[in-house]
Design a protein around this motif. Structure first.
Motif, mmCIF file in Angstrom:
data_model
loop_
_atom_site.group_PDB
_atom_site.id
_atom_site.type_symbol
_atom_site.label_atom_id
_atom_site.label_comp_id
_atom_site.label_asym_id
_atom_site.label_seq_id
_atom_site.Cartn_x
_atom_site.Cartn_y
_atom_site.Cartn_z
ATOM 1 N N VAL A 56 -44.104 -9.890 5.098
ATOM 2 C CA VAL A 56 -42.895 -10.328 4.397
ATOM 3 C C VAL A 56 -41.798 -10.489 5.444
ATOM 4 O O VAL A 56 -41.188 -9.518 5.877
ATOM 5 C CB VAL A 56 -42.468 -9.312 3.315
ATOM 6 C CG1 VAL A 56 -41.200 -9.792 2.603
ATOM 7 C CG2 VAL A 56 -43.587 -9.094 2.315
ATOM 8 N N THR A 57 -41.591 -11.722 5.900
ATOM 9 C CA THR A 57 -40.565 -11.998 6.896
ATOM 10 C C THR A 57 -39.247 -12.339 6.218
ATOM 11 O O THR A 57 -39.216 -12.740 5.050
ATOM 12 C CB THR A 57 -40.991 -13.165 7.807
ATOM 13 O OG1 THR A 57 -41.228 -14.322 6.983
ATOM 14 C CG2 THR A 57 -42.257 -12.822 8.560
ATOM 15 N N ILE A 58 -38.154 -12.197 6.944
ATOM 16 C CA ILE A 58 -36.828 -12.462 6.389
ATOM 17 C C ILE A 58 -36.182 -13.603 7.166
ATOM 18 O O ILE A 58 -35.853 -13.471 8.347
ATOM 19 C CB ILE A 58 -35.943 -11.201 6.436
ATOM 20 C CG1 ILE A 58 -36.582 -10.094 5.600
ATOM 21 C CG2 ILE A 58 -34.537 -11.501 5.930
ATOM 22 C CD1 ILE A 58 -35.846 -8.781 5.647
ATOM 23 N N SER A 59 -36.014 -14.740 6.508
ATOM 24 C CA SER A 59 -35.430 -15.921 7.132
ATOM 25 C C SER A 59 -33.928 -15.749 7.330
ATOM 26 O O SER A 59 -33.252 -15.101 6.528
ATOM 27 C CB SER A 59 -35.701 -17.155 6.254
ATOM 28 O OG SER A 59 -34.889 -18.239 6.645
ATOM 29 N N SER A 60 -33.405 -16.357 8.381
ATOM 30 C CA SER A 60 -31.964 -16.282 8.649
ATOM 31 C C SER A 60 -31.158 -17.039 7.606
ATOM 32 O O SER A 60 -29.942 -16.839 7.477
ATOM 33 C CB SER A 60 -31.651 -16.831 10.042
ATOM 34 O OG SER A 60 -32.067 -18.190 10.152
ATOM 35 N N ASN A 61 -31.812 -17.924 6.846
ATOM 36 C CA ASN A 61 -31.126 -18.682 5.787
ATOM 37 C C ASN A 61 -31.267 -18.040 4.418
ATOM 38 O O ASN A 61 -30.851 -18.619 3.413
ATOM 39 C CB ASN A 61 -31.681 -20.113 5.717
ATOM 40 C CG ASN A 61 -31.362 -20.919 6.948
ATOM 41 O OD1 ASN A 61 -30.282 -20.785 7.530
ATOM 42 N ND2 ASN A 61 -32.294 -21.760 7.375
ATOM 43 N N SER A 62 -31.853 -16.856 4.372
ATOM 44 C CA SER A 62 -32.130 -16.228 3.081
ATOM 45 C C SER A 62 -30.982 -15.342 2.620
ATOM 46 O O SER A 62 -30.142 -14.905 3.423
ATOM 47 C CB SER A 62 -33.403 -15.387 3.167
ATOM 48 O OG SER A 62 -33.195 -14.252 3.999
ATOM 49 N N LEU A 63 -30.971 -15.060 1.331
ATOM 50 C CA LEU A 63 -29.970 -14.143 0.775
ATOM 51 C C LEU A 63 -30.161 -12.751 1.345
ATOM 52 O O LEU A 63 -29.191 -12.051 1.657
ATOM 53 C CB LEU A 63 -30.093 -14.107 -0.762
ATOM 54 C CG LEU A 63 -29.216 -13.073 -1.482
ATOM 55 C CD1 LEU A 63 -27.738 -13.329 -1.214
ATOM 56 C CD2 LEU A 63 -29.491 -13.081 -2.976
#
Length: 289
Positions: A67-74
């Protein structure tokens, strides 16, 4: 040939079954660019050993899906809240384990006391299904968001509920970008939805008239206004908790926006009356947000 086999014997359907030494995958899980692999095992003494081993294998597959966290994500906005991010990761992996589709058993092996199983999941098939589910979730979330925007000026409490419903619809994708097209433009749905929720909360004003004369016990009630500052309209249908220091009551802001605090409900002559909006009661979802 018999000398090369394990002496383990299991009883199955009233027949003795001779088993071989464990295959390599029992100790060394396969690594592949094509499949996710998962291994599970259970005691043969358990009547549900096959089901238990399968569930463990599926959970093992889920743990392989990062489960990666994108820099454009909330979720990236909460990069300093490690507890929230970890809770989100754990929730997604637990849900993934329950909802994985398209997995297939590749092999199994029974030893003296344990049953082992190997499952695999096509990475391409998983990604295609995930993409399809994301599109469906974004469509559902966008519908709730657009309804909330229509309600914003006339019923901010209803707008808040639908914004929560929007976030709940796309909760599985808060770690990635959630761009959608709306009115010939593109918005990051999760980020915009959260922004509107913050706006709604900050625009609530609980107003006690400055010229109010405090009533005496058992006489006149106390009137308090709940106003949506953006357009000075009543913040109707908002649940609130009211506490006079001894008693607490719950009310909902009526259509005229005026709460009537009756002496029969609480001590309206109290020096301190606390009125708190209960936004959580407007959220019917189980979103982590």
């Amino acid at each position: 040939l018999i000398a090369c086999q394990s002496v383990a014997v299991t009883q199955e359907n009233n027949r003795a079954t001779l088993t071989t030494y464990p295959p390599n995958w029992v100790q060394n899980k396969p690594v592949s660019a094509i499949y996710y692999y998962g291994i599970g095992n259970a005691d043969l003494a358990n009547p549900d050993y096959q089901l238990l081993a399968k569930e463990e294998a599926i959970a093992d597959i889920a743990s392989e899906i990062s489960v990666t966290i994108s820099s454009n994500s909330l979720l990236h906005q909460f990069e300093n809240d490690l507890g929230l991010r970890e809770t989100y990761r754990n929730n997604i992996q637990a849900r993934t384990s329950k909802e994985i589709e398209g997995h297939e058993q590749e092999d199994n092996w029974s030893g003296p006391k344990q049953y082992w199983t190997l499952y695999r999941l096509s990475k391409t098939e998983y990604n295609n299904r995930k993409k399809q589910k994301k599109e469906q979730a974004l469509s559902k979330g966008l519908e709730a968001y657009q309804l909330a925007m229509q309600q914003l000026k006339t019923s901010p409490a209803s707008a808040f509920s639908n914004l929560c419903r929007c976030l709940s619809s796309i909760e599985d994708y808060l770690n990635v970008d959630t761009y959608v097209s709306i009115n010939d433009s593109s918005i990051n749905l999760a980020g915009q939805c959260y922004k509107e929720i913050e706006y709604l909360v900050t625009q609530l004003n609980i107003d006690v008239p400055t010229q109010v004369t405090r009533p005496k016990r058992n006489e006149s009630p106390l009137f308090v206004k709940a106003v949506f500052n953006a357009n000075k309209t009543p913040f109707i249908n908002l649940p609130v908790s009211i506490n006079d220091g001894y008693n607490e009551i719950q009310k909902v802001v009526p259509s005229n926006g005026v709460l009537q605090l009756s002496p029969s409900e609480l001590d309206v002559t109290s020096k301190l009356i606390t009125i708190e909006p209960e936004f959580k009661d407007l959220n019917s979802t189980e979103s982590v947000f």
